[in-house]
Design a protein around this motif. Structure first.
Motif, PDB file in Angstrom:
ATOM      1  N   SER A   1       0.827  -1.210   0.000  1.00 40.22           N
ATOM      2  CA  SER A   1       0.000   0.000   0.000  1.00 40.22           C
ATOM      3  C   SER A   1       0.860   1.257   0.000  1.00 40.22           C
ATOM      4  N   SER A   2       1.982   1.213   0.705  1.00 42.75           N
ATOM      5  CA  SER A   2       2.890   2.370   0.697  1.00 42.75           C
ATOM      6  C   SER A   2       3.410   2.632  -0.706  1.00 42.75           C
ATOM      7  N   LEU A   3       3.729   1.559  -1.431  1.00 43.74           N
ATOM      8  CA  LEU A   3       4.198   1.711  -2.801  1.00 43.74           C
ATOM      9  C   LEU A   3       3.115   2.310  -3.681  1.00 43.74           C
ATOM     10  N   LEU A   4       1.870   1.852  -3.512  1.00 43.86           N
ATOM     11  CA  LEU A   4       0.773   2.396  -4.305  1.00 43.86           C
ATOM     12  C   LEU A   4       0.566   3.876  -4.001  1.00 43.86           C
ATOM     13  N   MET A   5       0.662   4.250  -2.723  1.00 43.02           N
ATOM     14  CA  MET A   5       0.484   5.648  -2.360  1.00 43.02           C
ATOM     15  C   MET A   5       1.577   6.527  -2.976  1.00 43.02           C
ATOM     16  N   ILE A   6       2.781   5.993  -3.068  1.00 39.98           N
ATOM     17  CA  ILE A   6       3.861   6.739  -3.713  1.00 39.98           C
ATOM     18  C   ILE A   6       3.590   6.885  -5.206  1.00 39.98           C
ATOM     19  N   LEU A   7       3.089   5.809  -5.833  1.00 37.58           N
ATOM     20  CA  LEU A   7       2.756   5.880  -7.259  1.00 37.58           C
ATOM     21  C   LEU A   7       1.695   6.943  -7.526  1.00 37.58           C
ATOM     22  N   GLY A   8       0.773   7.117  -6.573  1.00 35.99           N
ATOM     23  CA  GLY A   8      -0.292   8.085  -6.740  1.00 35.99           C
ATOM     24  C   GLY A   8       0.045   9.475  -6.236  1.00 35.99           C
ATOM     25  N   GLY A   9       1.267   9.668  -5.770  1.00 32.41           N
ATOM     26  CA  GLY A   9       1.633  10.975  -5.249  1.00 32.41           C
ATOM     27  C   GLY A   9       0.940  11.306  -3.939  1.00 32.41           C
ATOM     28  N   LEU A  10       0.396  10.294  -3.251  1.00 33.31           N
ATOM     29  CA  LEU A  10      -0.273  10.498  -1.969  1.00 33.31           C
ATOM     30  C   LEU A  10       0.695  10.356  -0.805  1.00 33.31           C
ATOM     31  N   GLU A  11       1.844   9.805  -1.070  1.00 35.51           N
ATOM     32  CA  GLU A  11       2.942   9.683  -0.098  1.00 35.51           C
ATOM     33  C   GLU A  11       4.218  10.046  -0.827  1.00 35.51           C
ATOM     34  N   ARG A  12       5.076  10.807  -0.174  1.00 32.53           N
ATOM     35  CA  ARG A  12       6.324  11.220  -0.807  1.00 32.53           C
ATOM     36  C   ARG A  12       7.438  10.236  -0.472  1.00 32.53           C
ATOM     37  N   ALA A  13       8.131   9.782  -1.490  1.00 31.75           N
ATOM     38  CA  ALA A  13       9.306   8.945  -1.267  1.00 31.75           C
ATOM     39  C   ALA A  13      10.380   9.769  -0.568  1.00 31.75           C
ATOM     40  N   THR A  14      11.152   9.098   0.278  1.00 35.04           N
ATOM     41  CA  THR A  14      12.256   9.786   0.950  1.00 35.04           C
ATOM     42  C   THR A  14      13.570   9.599   0.201  1.00 35.04           C
ATOM     43  N   GLY A  15      13.510   8.858  -0.899  1.00 33.37           N
ATOM     44  CA  GLY A  15      14.687   8.687  -1.738  1.00 33.37           C
ATOM     45  C   GLY A  15      14.287   8.120  -3.079  1.00 33.37           C
ATOM     46  N   GLY A  16      15.081   8.379  -4.115  1.00 37.14           N
ATOM     47  CA  GLY A  16      14.798   7.883  -5.450  1.00 37.14           C
ATOM     48  C   GLY A  16      13.923   8.820  -6.259  1.00 37.14           C
ATOM     49  N   ARG A  17      13.440   8.305  -7.395  1.00 38.81           N
ATOM     50  CA  ARG A  17      12.665   9.133  -8.326  1.00 38.81           C
ATOM     51  C   ARG A  17      11.394   8.398  -8.734  1.00 38.81           C
ATOM     52  N   VAL A  18      10.304   9.159  -8.784  1.00 40.02           N
ATOM     53  CA  VAL A  18       9.007   8.630  -9.207  1.00 40.02           C
ATOM     54  C   VAL A  18       8.531   9.451 -10.396  1.00 40.02           C
ATOM     55  N   ALA A  19       8.289   8.790 -11.525  1.00 38.44           N
ATOM     56  CA  ALA A  19       7.805   9.482 -12.720  1.00 38.44           C
ATOM     57  C   ALA A  19       6.484   8.864 -13.157  1.00 38.44           C
ATOM     58  N   ALA A  20       5.564   9.710 -13.605  1.00 38.94           N
ATOM     59  CA  ALA A  20       4.266   9.250 -14.088  1.00 38.94           C
ATOM     60  C   ALA A  20       3.808  10.146 -15.218  1.00 38.94           C
ATOM     61  N   MET A  21       3.427   9.527 -16.331  1.00 41.36           N
ATOM     62  CA  MET A  21       2.928  10.266 -17.497  1.00 41.36           C
ATOM     63  C   MET A  21       3.892  11.365 -17.933  1.00 41.36           C
ATOM     64  N   GLY A  22       5.184  11.122 -17.753  1.00 39.27           N
ATOM     65  CA  GLY A  22       6.185  12.102 -18.153  1.00 39.27           C
ATOM     66  C   GLY A  22       6.488  13.163 -17.123  1.00 39.27           C
ATOM     67  N   TYR A  23       5.825  13.117 -15.973  1.00 41.88           N
ATOM     68  CA  TYR A  23       6.063  14.089 -14.899  1.00 41.88           C
ATOM     69  C   TYR A  23       6.934  13.463 -13.822  1.00 41.88           C
ATOM     70  N   ASP A  24       7.840  14.246 -13.265  1.00 42.54           N
ATOM     71  CA  ASP A  24       8.635  13.820 -12.124  1.00 42.54           C
ATOM     72  C   ASP A  24       7.843  14.174 -10.865  1.00 42.54           C
ATOM     73  N   LEU A  25       7.161  13.186 -10.273  1.00 40.95           N
ATOM     74  CA  LEU A  25       6.306  13.466  -9.123  1.00 40.95           C
ATOM     75  C   LEU A  25       7.100  13.927  -7.916  1.00 40.95           C
ATOM     76  N   THR A  26       8.355  13.520  -7.836  1.00 37.52           N
ATOM     77  CA  THR A  26       9.177  13.913  -6.693  1.00 37.52           C
ATOM     78  C   THR A  26       9.512  15.403  -6.727  1.00 37.52           C
ATOM     79  N   ALA A  27       9.325  16.044  -7.882  1.00 38.20           N
ATOM     80  CA  ALA A  27       9.663  17.467  -8.016  1.00 38.20           C
ATOM     81  C   ALA A  27       8.439  18.376  -7.898  1.00 38.20           C
TER      82      ALA A  27
END
Length: 231
Positions: free
Chosen positions: A49-75
């Motif tokens: 569930s934590s991984l899913l929340m990170i994929l949805g931008g509902l939880e922020r990763a504390t390290g690494g990079r998350v990209a979706a639809m060409g957007y860098d969600l971590t930024a």
């Protein structure tokens, strides 16, 4: 292979616990292709569930990079993340999260209205019909069974025609027969709208309906599981 719709690179998540920092995810690498369905499975506490929340931008990763639809969600800041979810994602939770003071129709129409859809009410009514809830449109959540509430939640997630559909244990609070019916509706919505689906579940049979199953244990993808989208 074309660029993935979702991509995680060395994603980590550490949360503060009573006894100090707790590492939830340990260097997750995962990609999901356009139109693909991926089932995330694993024991309780594995980080699904934590991984899913990170994929949805509902939880922020504390390290690494998350990209979706060409957007860098971590930024993205919180407002930009909210706009991204509104425009691109539908999320279905185990606990429905319907607004108790709104009818079924109002629950489905509200995100469409917030997105500025001129046909919000017509689309909401159409989605309720598609999940067999047209005759319950004027009922409030407290007047609906668990299965009926989840049908409304599915209609709400699908109404904006999301390109990404995330589901966290959507059948977890339902009996077996109702859960199977909800699963059928979930995959039907995915097929009708051509969405990319990421599904968290404890149900192996439900997970195997996806194109690919990814297993997590102790915050890591199990060795041997295919973490990259198919070519």
């Amino acid at each position: 292979m074309p660029d993935p719709v979702l991509s995680l690179a060395d994603v980590r998540l550490t949360l503060d616990g009573n006894a100090g920092p707790v590492e939830i995810l340990h260097g997750i690498d995962l990609s999901v292709g356009l139109g693909e369905s991926v089932g995330l499975v694993g024991p309780s506490g594995s980080g699904k569930s934590s991984l899913l929340m990170i994929l949805g931008g509902l939880e922020r990763a504390t390290g690494g990079r998350v990209a979706a639809m060409g957007y860098d969600l971590t930024a993205l800041d919180e407002d930009a993340l909210a706009r991204f979810r509104r425009d691109n994602m539908g999320v279905v939770f185990q606990s429905f999260h319907l607004i108790p003071t709104m009818t079924a129709l109002e629950n489905v129409a509200t995100p469409l209205e917030l997105a500025g859809a001129r046909d919000a009410w017509d689309r909401a009514a159409a989605e309720l019909r598609s999940v067999g809830m047209a005759d319950r449109a004027d009922h409030y959540p407290a007047q609906l069974s668990g299965g009926e509430q989840q049908r409304v939640a599915l209609a709400r997630a699908a109404a904006p025609r999301p390109r990404l559909l995330l589901a966290d244990e959507p059948t977890g609070n339902l009996d077996a027969a109702t859960g199977r019916a909800i699963a059928d509706l979930l995959f039907d919505l995915r097929d009708r709208h051509g969405a990319t689906l990421v599904l968290v579940t404890h149900d192996e049979r439900l997970a195997t309906r996806c194109n690919r199953v990814v297993r997590l244990r102790d915050g890591r993808i199990e060795p041997g599981d295919r973490a990259e989208a198919a070519e």
